[in-house]
Scaffold this motif. Structure first.
Motif, PDB file in Angstrom:
ATOM      1  N   MET A  52       0.834  -1.255  -0.160  1.00 23.64           N
ATOM      2  CA  MET A  52       0.092  -0.005   0.182  1.00 23.64           C
ATOM      3  C   MET A  52       0.887   1.333  -0.078  1.00 23.64           C
ATOM      4  SD  MET A  52      -3.033  -1.051  -0.311  1.00 23.64           S
ATOM      5  CE  MET A  52      -3.764   0.451  -0.161  1.00 23.64           C
ATOM      6  N   LEU A  55       2.156   2.781  -3.327  1.00 20.86           N
ATOM      7  CA  LEU A  55       1.190   3.423  -4.223  1.00 20.86           C
ATOM      8  C   LEU A  55       1.864   4.911  -4.238  1.00 20.86           C
ATOM      9  CD1 LEU A  55      -2.324   2.399  -3.253  1.00 20.86           C
ATOM     10  CD2 LEU A  55      -1.240   2.260  -5.439  1.00 20.86           C
ATOM     11  N   THR A  58       3.989   5.615  -7.312  1.00 14.80           N
ATOM     12  CA  THR A  58       2.864   5.874  -8.385  1.00 14.80           C
ATOM     13  C   THR A  58       2.669   7.170  -8.560  1.00 14.80           C
ATOM     14  OG1 THR A  58       2.275   3.295  -8.101  1.00 14.80           O
ATOM     15  CG2 THR A  58       0.765   5.205  -9.481  1.00 14.80           C
ATOM     16  N   ALA A  99       3.052   1.448 -10.920  1.00 14.30           N
ATOM     17  CA  ALA A  99       1.559   1.283 -10.463  1.00 14.30           C
ATOM     18  C   ALA A  99       1.627  -0.138 -10.292  1.00 14.30           C
ATOM     19  CB  ALA A  99       0.862   1.809 -11.453  1.00 14.30           C
ATOM     20  N   PRO A 102       2.261  -2.659  -6.332  1.00 14.65           N
ATOM     21  CA  PRO A 102       1.175  -3.301  -5.102  1.00 14.65           C
ATOM     22  C   PRO A 102       0.938  -4.808  -5.712  1.00 14.65           C
ATOM     23  CG  PRO A 102       0.627  -1.129  -5.474  1.00 14.65           C
ATOM     24  CD  PRO A 102       1.374  -1.520  -6.598  1.00 14.65           C
ATOM     25  N   VAL A 125      -6.004  -2.576  -6.634  1.00 15.79           N
ATOM     26  CA  VAL A 125      -5.451  -1.419  -6.526  1.00 15.79           C
ATOM     27  C   VAL A 125      -4.437  -1.026  -7.526  1.00 15.79           C
ATOM     28  CG1 VAL A 125      -3.757  -0.260  -4.911  1.00 15.79           C
ATOM     29  CG2 VAL A 125      -5.557  -1.521  -3.803  1.00 15.79           C
ATOM     30  N   SER A 126      -3.539  -2.096  -7.929  1.00 13.82           N
ATOM     31  CA  SER A 126      -2.530  -1.729  -9.072  1.00 13.82           C
ATOM     32  C   SER A 126      -3.379  -1.458 -10.150  1.00 13.82           C
ATOM     33  CB  SER A 126      -1.707  -2.838  -9.265  1.00 13.82           C
ATOM     34  OG  SER A 126      -0.844  -3.195  -8.294  1.00 13.82           O
ATOM     35  N   ALA A 129      -4.317   2.322 -10.093  1.00 13.44           N
ATOM     36  CA  ALA A 129      -3.604   3.254 -10.190  1.00 13.44           C
ATOM     37  C   ALA A 129      -2.972   3.186 -11.782  1.00 13.44           C
ATOM     38  CB  ALA A 129      -2.376   2.874  -9.532  1.00 13.44           C
TER      39      ALA A 129
END
Length: 141
Positions: A52, A55, A58, A99, A102, A125-126, A129
């Motif tokens: 996390m 991120l 990113t 990105a 994660p 999440v990736s 992003a």
């Protein structure tokens, strides 16, 4: 005369290929490993936290991508456009790789714990992003 259409198509293709790899690699790992118990259960929380926190890399890369995108679009068909597009392609690739962090840390998390739900969350999440680095659809024709 410099034509920007192939450059936009290339940006879109790179984004699609990187998104597919970020999604397919964890699916293949889970499929191949099957019912995996994990080897290092105590690494679950630190690895998830690290994923996390990654991120933020990113977000730092996105600022550079956005500036390169503005510069490449502003130059249009002028003489310095090739260099600007080269910078934009590099910034998109580096941003997409950042990105994907994660999700790839989620794969390591899966090897350590055998839990696929955190892997699923980190892959989502990736992908979220990575949506930042998608070329604007209005410009890609």
């Amino acid at each position: 005369m410099f034509d920007a259409k192939p450059q936009w198509r290339t940006l879109r293709t790179v984004w699609r290929m990187q998104s597919a790899s970020a999604l397919l690699i964890p699916i293949i790992v889970v499929w191949v490993m099957g019912d995996w118990d994990g080897v290092f259960q105590s690494a679950a929380l630190p690895l998830f936290t690290l994923a996390m926190v990654s991120l933020f890399v990113t977000l730092w890369r996105f600022r550079r991508y956005k500036l390169a995108l503005i510069q490449a679009e502003a130059l249009g068909n002028e003489e310095g456009a090739k260099a600007a597009w080269s910078v934009l392609h590099r910034e998109q690739m580096l941003g997409l790789l950042a990105a994907e962090l994660p999700g790839f840390i989620g794969v390591i998390h899966f090897f350590c714990t055998g839990e696929w739900i955190p892997l699923l969350l980190l892959v989502l999440v990736s992908l979220g992003a990575m949506a930042l680095y998608r070329p604007p659809a209005a410009w890609v024709k």
